[in-house]
Design a protein around this motif. Sequence first.
Motif, PDB file in Angstrom:
ATOM      1  N   VAL A 120     -10.015  -8.428  -0.357  1.00 17.71           N
ATOM      2  CA  VAL A 120     -10.555  -8.159  -1.683  1.00 17.71           C
ATOM      3  C   VAL A 120     -11.080  -9.462  -2.290  1.00 17.71           C
ATOM      4  O   VAL A 120     -12.189  -9.513  -2.808  1.00 17.71           O
ATOM      5  CB  VAL A 120      -9.476  -7.533  -2.598  1.00 17.71           C
ATOM      6  N   TYR A 121     -10.271 -10.517  -2.224  1.00 13.21           N
ATOM      7  CA  TYR A 121     -10.638 -11.833  -2.746  1.00 13.21           C
ATOM      8  C   TYR A 121     -10.066 -12.915  -1.850  1.00 13.21           C
ATOM      9  O   TYR A 121      -9.043 -12.724  -1.192  1.00 13.21           O
ATOM     10  CB  TYR A 121     -10.058 -12.072  -4.154  1.00 13.21           C
ATOM     11  N   ASP A 122     -10.726 -14.078  -1.887  1.00 13.63           N
ATOM     12  CA  ASP A 122     -10.162 -15.316  -1.386  1.00 13.63           C
ATOM     13  C   ASP A 122      -9.960 -16.189  -2.618  1.00 13.63           C
ATOM     14  O   ASP A 122     -10.837 -16.272  -3.477  1.00 13.63           O
ATOM     15  CB  ASP A 122     -11.100 -16.012  -0.402  1.00 13.63           C
ATOM     16  N   LEU A 123      -8.791 -16.802  -2.708  1.00 12.14           N
ATOM     17  CA  LEU A 123      -8.473 -17.673  -3.843  1.00 12.14           C
ATOM     18  C   LEU A 123      -8.187 -19.074  -3.340  1.00 12.14           C
ATOM     19  O   LEU A 123      -7.667 -19.250  -2.238  1.00 12.14           O
ATOM     20  CB  LEU A 123      -7.219 -17.181  -4.579  1.00 12.14           C
ATOM     21  N   ILE A 124      -8.496 -20.043  -4.163  1.00 10.24           N
ATOM     22  CA  ILE A 124      -8.029 -21.398  -3.930  1.00 10.24           C
ATOM     23  C   ILE A 124      -7.496 -21.878  -5.278  1.00 10.24           C
ATOM     24  O   ILE A 124      -8.188 -21.811  -6.288  1.00 10.24           O
ATOM     25  CB  ILE A 124      -9.123 -22.317  -3.349  1.00 10.24           C
ATOM     26  N   LEU A 125      -6.209 -22.287  -5.276  1.00 11.07           N
ATOM     27  CA  LEU A 125      -5.532 -22.618  -6.530  1.00 11.07           C
ATOM     28  C   LEU A 125      -4.929 -24.015  -6.470  1.00 11.07           C
ATOM     29  O   LEU A 125      -4.483 -24.466  -5.416  1.00 11.07           O
ATOM     30  CB  LEU A 125      -4.414 -21.604  -6.799  1.00 11.07           C
ATOM     31  N   ALA A 126      -4.896 -24.676  -7.601  1.00 13.11           N
ATOM     32  CA  ALA A 126      -4.222 -25.961  -7.763  1.00 13.11           C
ATOM     33  C   ALA A 126      -3.009 -25.715  -8.645  1.00 13.11           C
ATOM     34  O   ALA A 126      -3.134 -25.229  -9.762  1.00 13.11           O
ATOM     35  CB  ALA A 126      -5.153 -26.981  -8.402  1.00 13.11           C
ATOM     36  N   ASP A 127      -1.823 -26.024  -8.109  1.00 11.63           N
ATOM     37  CA  ASP A 127      -0.576 -25.769  -8.814  1.00 11.63           C
ATOM     38  C   ASP A 127       0.328 -26.981  -8.668  1.00 11.63           C
ATOM     39  O   ASP A 127       0.813 -27.279  -7.576  1.00 11.63           O
ATOM     40  CB  ASP A 127       0.103 -24.526  -8.220  1.00 11.63           C
ATOM     41  N   ALA A 128       0.555 -27.705  -9.759  1.00 10.12           N
ATOM     42  CA  ALA A 128       1.437 -28.873  -9.731  1.00 10.12           C
ATOM     43  C   ALA A 128       2.886 -28.406  -9.858  1.00 10.12           C
ATOM     44  O   ALA A 128       3.191 -27.519 -10.650  1.00 10.12           O
ATOM     45  CB  ALA A 128       1.095 -29.824 -10.862  1.00 10.12           C
ATOM     46  N   ALA A 129       3.770 -29.000  -9.072  1.00  4.94           N
ATOM     47  CA  ALA A 129       5.175 -28.587  -9.068  1.00  4.94           C
ATOM     48  C   ALA A 129       5.871 -28.886 -10.383  1.00  4.94           C
ATOM     49  O   ALA A 129       6.831 -28.214 -10.747  1.00  4.94           O
ATOM     50  CB  ALA A 129       5.921 -29.277  -7.921  1.00  4.94           C
ATOM     51  N   ASP A 130       5.410 -29.880 -11.132  1.00  9.12           N
ATOM     52  CA  ASP A 130       6.098 -30.264 -12.371  1.00  9.12           C
ATOM     53  C   ASP A 130       5.642 -29.464 -13.585  1.00  9.12           C
ATOM     54  O   ASP A 130       6.053 -29.739 -14.694  1.00  9.12           O
ATOM     55  CB  ASP A 130       5.928 -31.761 -12.622  1.00  9.12           C
ATOM     56  N   ASP A 131       4.786 -28.476 -13.406  1.00  8.94           N
ATOM     57  CA  ASP A 131       4.322 -27.597 -14.485  1.00  8.94           C
ATOM     58  C   ASP A 131       3.617 -28.331 -15.621  1.00  8.94           C
ATOM     59  O   ASP A 131       3.542 -27.836 -16.733  1.00  8.94           O
ATOM     60  CB  ASP A 131       5.487 -26.769 -15.060  1.00  8.94           C
ATOM     61  N   THR A 132       3.100 -29.530 -15.363  1.00 11.14           N
ATOM     62  CA  THR A 132       2.389 -30.250 -16.415  1.00 11.14           C
ATOM     63  C   THR A 132       0.972 -29.715 -16.599  1.00 11.14           C
ATOM     64  O   THR A 132       0.434 -29.756 -17.690  1.00 11.14           O
ATOM     65  CB  THR A 132       2.304 -31.754 -16.102  1.00 11.14           C
ATOM     66  N   ASP A 133       0.382 -29.230 -15.527  1.00 10.73           N
ATOM     67  CA  ASP A 133      -0.972 -28.690 -15.592  1.00 10.73           C
ATOM     68  C   ASP A 133      -0.928 -27.203 -15.296  1.00 10.73           C
ATOM     69  O   ASP A 133      -0.131 -26.747 -14.479  1.00 10.73           O
ATOM     70  CB  ASP A 133      -1.881 -29.375 -14.558  1.00 10.73           C
TER      71      ASP A 133
END
Length: 192
Positions: A120-133
Amino acid sequence: MLMTLAIALVISGPQDPAASGTPPSAQPRTAYSPPPIRPFEPSSTFGREAAQGAEGAEVWRRPIVAPVVVDAYVGHYEATPTDIELAYDQGVASAEIRMDQRMGPLDGRWRVTGDDGRVVYDLILADAADDTDPVEGGWRSASGDTGVAAAVDAATIVLDGQGTLRLTPGPTGFTALLSQGGRERTVSLARP
């Protein structure tokens, strides 16, 4: 395919000063700060230090003077790496591991598939472990349309112009409820 998805990662409003409508002269300036984890950078003496006990040893590799057939190697396709080559490879691997430790569970590439197994979709995500962003990235549909993806909270990702994904962690990824135009259906998110 990945290039199209990477192009879809357009700069979002908070990152793009031009999109904010504020003239560049009125925008706050921030001082440069180095990345928290630097890429592997060898010291100035790297490669000039001899391993302990090998100070006077010469690395000997027979020069190749003619084409060599694969059968001549008898399972030894390359010379044994030197201590310097091993140290460099270890430094690069260590920097990669440290950077990976800074990433959250949604960081990276994801494939969203329906119950029938179709993409259905291809995603590319940026996820910082410290939840700052906030979690943000891009999506590409099976038809080739692209857009921005951003997380509203830890369990909801908004696909700009397409709908929302409400995530539930699973054993090999996530299951999600995809809401589009008042309709909902169950999809799966897994690493490609």
